[in-house]
Motif scaffolding. Structure first.
Motif, mmCIF file in Angstrom:
data_model
loop_
_atom_site.group_PDB
_atom_site.id
_atom_site.type_symbol
_atom_site.label_atom_id
_atom_site.label_comp_id
_atom_site.label_asym_id
_atom_site.label_seq_id
_atom_site.Cartn_x
_atom_site.Cartn_y
_atom_site.Cartn_z
ATOM 1 N N VAL A 26 0.812 -1.217 0.000
ATOM 2 C CA VAL A 26 0.000 0.000 0.000
ATOM 3 C C VAL A 26 0.848 1.270 0.000
ATOM 4 O O VAL A 26 0.297 2.368 -0.032
ATOM 5 C CB VAL A 26 -0.944 0.032 1.226
ATOM 6 C CG1 VAL A 26 -1.871 -1.164 1.207
ATOM 7 C CG2 VAL A 26 -0.157 0.087 2.523
ATOM 8 N N LEU A 27 2.165 1.131 0.015
ATOM 9 C CA LEU A 27 3.017 2.315 0.111
ATOM 10 C C LEU A 27 2.834 3.242 -1.093
ATOM 11 O O LEU A 27 2.601 4.446 -0.942
ATOM 12 C CB LEU A 27 4.484 1.897 0.238
ATOM 13 C CG LEU A 27 5.486 3.053 0.408
ATOM 14 C CD1 LEU A 27 5.147 3.853 1.655
ATOM 15 C CD2 LEU A 27 6.909 2.518 0.476
ATOM 16 N N LEU A 28 2.935 2.692 -2.311
ATOM 17 C CA LEU A 28 2.792 3.520 -3.500
ATOM 18 C C LEU A 28 1.377 4.077 -3.636
ATOM 19 O O LEU A 28 1.218 5.290 -3.869
ATOM 20 C CB LEU A 28 3.188 2.732 -4.749
ATOM 21 C CG LEU A 28 3.074 3.480 -6.076
ATOM 22 C CD1 LEU A 28 3.931 4.751 -6.057
ATOM 23 C CD2 LEU A 28 3.468 2.594 -7.253
ATOM 24 N N PRO A 29 0.303 3.246 -3.512
ATOM 25 C CA PRO A 29 -1.047 3.817 -3.573
ATOM 26 C C PRO A 29 -1.284 4.876 -2.502
ATOM 27 O O PRO A 29 -1.944 5.888 -2.760
ATOM 28 C CB PRO A 29 -1.960 2.594 -3.366
ATOM 29 C CG PRO A 29 -1.149 1.439 -3.802
ATOM 30 C CD PRO A 29 0.260 1.768 -3.428
ATOM 31 N N PHE A 30 -0.743 4.649 -1.292
ATOM 32 C CA PHE A 30 -0.891 5.627 -0.222
ATOM 33 C C PHE A 30 -0.230 6.950 -0.603
ATOM 34 O O PHE A 30 -0.803 8.032 -0.411
ATOM 35 C CB PHE A 30 -0.259 5.084 1.071
ATOM 36 C CG PHE A 30 -0.410 6.000 2.254
ATOM 37 C CD1 PHE A 30 -1.525 5.917 3.069
ATOM 38 C CD2 PHE A 30 0.565 6.933 2.541
ATOM 39 C CE1 PHE A 30 -1.665 6.770 4.158
ATOM 40 C CE2 PHE A 30 0.435 7.792 3.627
ATOM 41 C CZ PHE A 30 -0.680 7.715 4.436
ATOM 42 N N ALA A 31 0.979 6.850 -1.162
ATOM 43 C CA ALA A 31 1.707 8.051 -1.561
ATOM 44 C C ALA A 31 0.968 8.790 -2.675
ATOM 45 O O ALA A 31 0.881 10.027 -2.672
ATOM 46 C CB ALA A 31 3.116 7.684 -2.004
ATOM 47 N N ALA A 33 -2.327 8.675 -3.351
ATOM 48 C CA ALA A 33 -3.553 9.264 -2.820
ATOM 49 C C ALA A 33 -3.243 10.504 -1.988
ATOM 50 O O ALA A 33 -3.937 11.523 -2.080
ATOM 51 C CB ALA A 33 -4.307 8.236 -1.981
ATOM 52 N N LEU A 34 -2.183 10.407 -1.172
ATOM 53 C CA LEU A 34 -1.799 11.554 -0.353
ATOM 54 C C LEU A 34 -1.335 12.718 -1.223
ATOM 55 O O LEU A 34 -1.702 13.878 -0.984
ATOM 56 C CB LEU A 34 -0.689 11.151 0.614
ATOM 57 C CG LEU A 34 -0.167 12.247 1.549
ATOM 58 C CD1 LEU A 34 -1.300 12.761 2.446
ATOM 59 C CD2 LEU A 34 0.993 11.733 2.393
ATOM 60 N N GLY A 35 -0.540 12.403 -2.263
ATOM 61 C CA GLY A 35 -0.071 13.456 -3.151
ATOM 62 C C GLY A 35 -1.213 14.140 -3.874
ATOM 63 O O GLY A 35 -1.226 15.377 -4.026
ATOM 64 N N LEU A 36 -2.209 13.354 -4.327
ATOM 65 C CA LEU A 36 -3.361 13.934 -5.014
ATOM 66 C C LEU A 36 -4.163 14.821 -4.067
ATOM 67 O O LEU A 36 -4.569 15.933 -4.424
ATOM 68 C CB LEU A 36 -4.246 12.825 -5.581
ATOM 69 C CG LEU A 36 -5.519 13.275 -6.305
ATOM 70 C CD1 LEU A 36 -5.167 14.148 -7.502
ATOM 71 C CD2 LEU A 36 -6.334 12.067 -6.749
ATOM 72 N N SER A 37 -4.383 14.324 -2.844
ATOM 73 C CA SER A 37 -5.151 15.102 -1.864
ATOM 74 C C SER A 37 -4.453 16.418 -1.536
ATOM 75 O O SER A 37 -5.084 17.489 -1.518
ATOM 76 C CB SER A 37 -5.347 14.283 -0.582
ATOM 77 O OG SER A 37 -6.052 13.087 -0.842
ATOM 78 N N VAL A 40 -4.507 18.904 -4.609
ATOM 79 C CA VAL A 40 -5.787 19.589 -4.777
ATOM 80 C C VAL A 40 -5.965 20.643 -3.689
ATOM 81 O O VAL A 40 -6.436 21.757 -3.951
ATOM 82 C CB VAL A 40 -6.942 18.566 -4.757
ATOM 83 C CG1 VAL A 40 -8.287 19.295 -4.715
ATOM 84 C CG2 VAL A 40 -6.877 17.662 -5.979
ATOM 85 N N ALA A 41 -5.573 20.292 -2.452
ATOM 86 C CA ALA A 41 -5.702 21.252 -1.354
ATOM 87 C C ALA A 41 -4.858 22.499 -1.605
ATOM 88 O O ALA A 41 -5.316 23.630 -1.396
ATOM 89 C CB ALA A 41 -5.291 20.593 -0.034
ATOM 90 N N VAL A 42 -3.637 22.304 -2.080
ATOM 91 C CA VAL A 42 -2.771 23.440 -2.381
ATOM 92 C C VAL A 42 -3.374 24.301 -3.490
ATOM 93 O O VAL A 42 -3.373 25.540 -3.425
ATOM 94 C CB VAL A 42 -1.357 22.952 -2.776
ATOM 95 C CG1 VAL A 42 -0.529 24.095 -3.351
ATOM 96 C CG2 VAL A 42 -0.645 22.341 -1.576
ATOM 97 N N LEU A 43 -3.906 23.641 -4.534
ATOM 98 C CA LEU A 43 -4.523 24.373 -5.637
ATOM 99 C C LEU A 43 -5.734 25.163 -5.162
ATOM 100 O O LEU A 43 -5.933 26.322 -5.558
ATOM 101 C CB LEU A 43 -4.926 23.397 -6.735
ATOM 102 C CG LEU A 43 -5.562 23.992 -7.998
ATOM 103 C CD1 LEU A 43 -4.581 24.936 -8.693
ATOM 104 C CD2 LEU A 43 -5.991 22.887 -8.958
ATOM 105 N N VAL A 44 -6.542 24.537 -4.306
ATOM 106 C CA VAL A 44 -7.734 25.210 -3.778
ATOM 107 C C VAL A 44 -7.349 26.457 -3.005
ATOM 108 O O VAL A 44 -7.880 27.552 -3.234
ATOM 109 C CB VAL A 44 -8.542 24.241 -2.888
ATOM 110 C CG1 VAL A 44 -9.595 25.011 -2.089
ATOM 111 C CG2 VAL A 44 -9.218 23.176 -3.744
ATOM 112 N N PHE A 45 -6.399 26.323 -2.081
ATOM 113 C CA PHE A 45 -6.019 27.456 -1.238
ATOM 114 C C PHE A 45 -5.285 28.529 -2.041
ATOM 115 O O PHE A 45 -5.428 29.718 -1.764
ATOM 116 C CB PHE A 45 -5.164 26.977 -0.072
ATOM 117 C CG PHE A 45 -5.942 26.235 0.972
ATOM 118 C CD1 PHE A 45 -6.986 26.858 1.657
ATOM 119 C CD2 PHE A 45 -5.666 24.918 1.270
ATOM 120 C CE1 PHE A 45 -7.725 26.167 2.614
ATOM 121 C CE2 PHE A 45 -6.400 24.223 2.213
ATOM 122 C CZ PHE A 45 -7.436 24.855 2.893
#
Length: 222
Positions: A26-31, A33-37, A40-45
């Motif tokens: 799950v390390l790569l999928p976790f990374a 998903a975290l990177g995408l989240s 998007v948060a950085v883009l929003v702010f």
């Protein structure tokens, strides 16, 4: 070799059974998903800080925020979903079937690119602002489409890929109408967009069926 009868549940071979997922799995999928989240948060702010939008404008349902009809843009939304289905199905096949990777990755990338292009108007609204001509984006998409479809051309010519054939015909008809019809009439726009939507529908269906066949779990032999 014994075959499962109608009342006998299918048993999976050891290789086909889902494996327990540990930290390494799950390390790569976790990374990702975290990177995408976080992205998007950085883009929003960043957009909010620059005064480009409010949070409600980019997070709420358009009909609730802007008062548009509930059915507004539903064909476009379904088309976007079709591109995502094709990208997800072929991406999964590429990740799990190494022998299909060279075939599936171009289709996955093309579908994802066209999804983003349709959703955010990349070639005609976004990229020109950065000095990237609209035609350059269209040429890139055309070349990627050629690369994605080329390995399946012999099967297409033999009539063995009817879903893909209808999809390509729909895209070709939509593009032809867009080139020939210089005036923007309601009828021409409807025919063009419905031809494109038909192409997307058959494109998503073809690659979903293709990926499902590649990923199908077979009963175990005893």
């Amino acid at each position: 070799m014994r075959h499962s009868g109608p009342n006998r549940p299918l048993s999976l071979s050891h290789e086909a059974r889902p494996q327990a997922s540990g930290p390494r799995h799950v390390l790569l999928p976790f990374a990702l998903a975290l990177g995408l989240s976080l992205g998007v948060a950085v883009l929003v702010f960043a957009g909010m800080a620059a005064g480009k939008w409010t949070f409600a404008e980019i997070s709420r349902d358009p009909s609730a925020q802007f008062g548009t009809p509930l059915y507004g843009g539903f064909v476009s939304t379904l088309g976007f979903a079709g591109w995502i289905i094709a990208a997800a199905a072929t991406g999964l096949a590429a990740l799990t079937q190494p022998l299909l990777r060279r075939l599936m990755l171009p289709v996955c990338l093309l579908s994802a690119l066209l999804a983003l292009d349709d959703q955010f108007m990349l070639h005609d609204a976004v990229l020109p602002r950065f000095g990237i001509p609209e035609k350059l984006m269209l040429i890139a998409e055309g070349l990627l489409c050629l690369r994605a479809v080329w390995p399946f051309l012999p099967a297409l010519l033999r009539g063995k890929q009817p879903l893909l054939a209808v999809a390509l015909a729909g895209f070709a008809a939509s593009l032809l109408i867009d080139i020939i019809v210089r005036f923007d009439t309601g009828t021409a726009l409807m025919i063009e967009d419905m031809a494109k939507f038909t192409g997307i529908t058959f494109w998503a269906t073809h690659w979903f069926v293709y990926a499902a066949a590649a990923l199908r779990v077979v009963p175990a032999s005893h």
